[in-house]
Design a protein around this motif. Structure first.
Motif, PDB file in Angstrom:
ATOM      1  N   PHE A   4       0.838  -1.192   0.000  1.00 26.47           N
ATOM      2  CA  PHE A   4       0.000   0.000   0.000  1.00 26.47           C
ATOM      3  C   PHE A   4       0.875   1.245   0.000  1.00 26.47           C
ATOM      4  O   PHE A   4       1.775   1.376   0.820  1.00 26.47           O
ATOM      5  CB  PHE A   4      -0.900   0.032   1.243  1.00 26.47           C
ATOM      6  CG  PHE A   4      -1.827  -1.137   1.345  1.00 26.47           C
ATOM      7  CD1 PHE A   4      -3.011  -1.165   0.628  1.00 26.47           C
ATOM      8  CD2 PHE A   4      -1.521  -2.207   2.175  1.00 26.47           C
ATOM      9  CE1 PHE A   4      -3.873  -2.247   0.728  1.00 26.47           C
ATOM     10  CE2 PHE A   4      -2.375  -3.283   2.284  1.00 26.47           C
ATOM     11  CZ  PHE A   4      -3.553  -3.317   1.561  1.00 26.47           C
ATOM     12  N   GLN A  70      -2.905   4.346  -2.474  1.00 25.27           N
ATOM     13  CA  GLN A  70      -4.066   3.606  -1.993  1.00 25.27           C
ATOM     14  C   GLN A  70      -4.733   4.315  -0.811  1.00 25.27           C
ATOM     15  O   GLN A  70      -5.762   3.873  -0.317  1.00 25.27           O
ATOM     16  CB  GLN A  70      -3.667   2.179  -1.577  1.00 25.27           C
ATOM     17  CG  GLN A  70      -3.441   1.252  -2.756  1.00 25.27           C
ATOM     18  CD  GLN A  70      -2.154   1.563  -3.500  1.00 25.27           C
ATOM     19  OE1 GLN A  70      -1.098   1.698  -2.895  1.00 25.27           O
ATOM     20  NE2 GLN A  70      -2.252   1.685  -4.818  1.00 25.27           N
ATOM     21  N   LYS A 106     -10.401   7.760  -2.498  1.00 25.26           N
ATOM     22  CA  LYS A 106      -9.159   7.508  -1.755  1.00 25.26           C
ATOM     23  C   LYS A 106      -9.440   7.588  -0.258  1.00 25.26           C
ATOM     24  O   LYS A 106      -9.919   8.606   0.243  1.00 25.26           O
ATOM     25  CB  LYS A 106      -8.073   8.538  -2.118  1.00 25.26           C
ATOM     26  CG  LYS A 106      -7.684   8.544  -3.579  1.00 25.26           C
ATOM     27  CD  LYS A 106      -6.961   7.276  -3.977  1.00 25.26           C
ATOM     28  CE  LYS A 106      -6.614   7.307  -5.459  1.00 25.26           C
ATOM     29  NZ  LYS A 106      -5.837   6.156  -5.860  1.00 25.26           N
ATOM     30  N   GLN A 181     -10.697  -0.408   2.737  1.00 25.57           N
ATOM     31  CA  GLN A 181     -11.192   0.326   1.577  1.00 25.57           C
ATOM     32  C   GLN A 181     -10.581  -0.191   0.267  1.00 25.57           C
ATOM     33  O   GLN A 181     -11.151   0.029  -0.799  1.00 25.57           O
ATOM     34  CB  GLN A 181     -10.919   1.825   1.724  1.00 25.57           C
ATOM     35  CG  GLN A 181     -11.629   2.482   2.881  1.00 25.57           C
ATOM     36  CD  GLN A 181     -13.128   2.397   2.747  1.00 25.57           C
ATOM     37  OE1 GLN A 181     -13.690   2.725   1.703  1.00 25.57           O
ATOM     38  NE2 GLN A 181     -13.806   1.965   3.797  1.00 25.57           N
ATOM     39  N   ASN A 182      -9.440  -0.851   0.355  1.00 23.49           N
ATOM     40  CA  ASN A 182      -8.768  -1.374  -0.832  1.00 23.49           C
ATOM     41  C   ASN A 182      -8.976  -2.871  -1.018  1.00 23.49           C
ATOM     42  O   ASN A 182      -8.356  -3.471  -1.903  1.00 23.49           O
ATOM     43  CB  ASN A 182      -7.271  -1.052  -0.785  1.00 23.49           C
ATOM     44  CG  ASN A 182      -6.979   0.388  -1.132  1.00 23.49           C
ATOM     45  OD1 ASN A 182      -6.929   0.749  -2.298  1.00 23.49           O
ATOM     46  ND2 ASN A 182      -6.814   1.223  -0.121  1.00 23.49           N
TER      47      ASN A 182
END
Length: 183
Positions: A4, A70, A106, A181-182
């Motif tokens: 990340f 990220q 983001k 979130q990723n």
């Protein structure tokens, strides 16, 4: 190897900024799966909508850095009970032209340090309002309003023993937010 990338944006240009020191200390606390890139905002021209069709190279660079990340970590000062103008300028630039925002989606973290007893509470609230409009999922809890006092940083610029657990706990929650979130 880092999985990340976090874009770090410091909302203060001062050479000896407490917020810059906090950002650097936070980066040193990140685990190996995270890397951080400090995104410059001091070289951006003042935002002018007339320039949207032909953005300056520093604006394009900022947008590339945000796009490659990220997550975005905002470490902001508080000026006159709000965010610094240079930070707002960066937010405006990277959100334009309309429909081409680098910020959208983001995951954001918001933290800051100040000599005032309430830290950067009001600047953070204003920043959260802008980030909501920019469609940045922002970590809500815990909040971190850091008071700059003796011992906050040790001689090497790391978070001092009295604040380390709190700051590390906040950072861990933010990094978990980025992972989620990723996913």
């Amino acid at each position: 190897m880092s999985q990340f990338r976090i874009a770090v944006i410091v909302g203060s240009l001062r050479k000896d900024s407490f917020n810059k020191k906090l950002a650097q200390a936070l980066v040193r606390l990140m685990p190996a799966e995270f890397s951080a890139e400090f995104s410059r905002i001091d070289d951006l021209p003042l935002y002018n909508q007339d320039d949207d069709a032909n953005q300056a190279e520093p604006v394009k660079r900022l947008k590339r850095e945000i796009a490659a990340a990220q997550g975005v970590l905002f470490v902001t000062a508080e000026y006159n009970r709000s965010i610094p103008g240079v930070l707002k300028n960066a937010l405006d630039h990277a959100s334009r032209p309309y429909g081409q925002s680098a910020w959208a989606g983001k995951p954001a973290g918001v933290i800051g340090v100040s000599v005032g007893a309430i830290g950067t509470a009001l600047a953070q609230q204003h920043l959260r309002n802008v980030l909501a409009y920019l469609d940045m999922p922002t970590l809500g809890q815990p909040e971190a309003f850091i008071h700059a006092k003796d011992g906050l940083f040790d001689a090497d610029g790391n978070i001092g023993a009295g604040s380390r657990d709190f700051v590390q706990g906040w950072l861990n929650r933010y990094l978990d937010w980025v992972r989620k979130q990723n996913a």
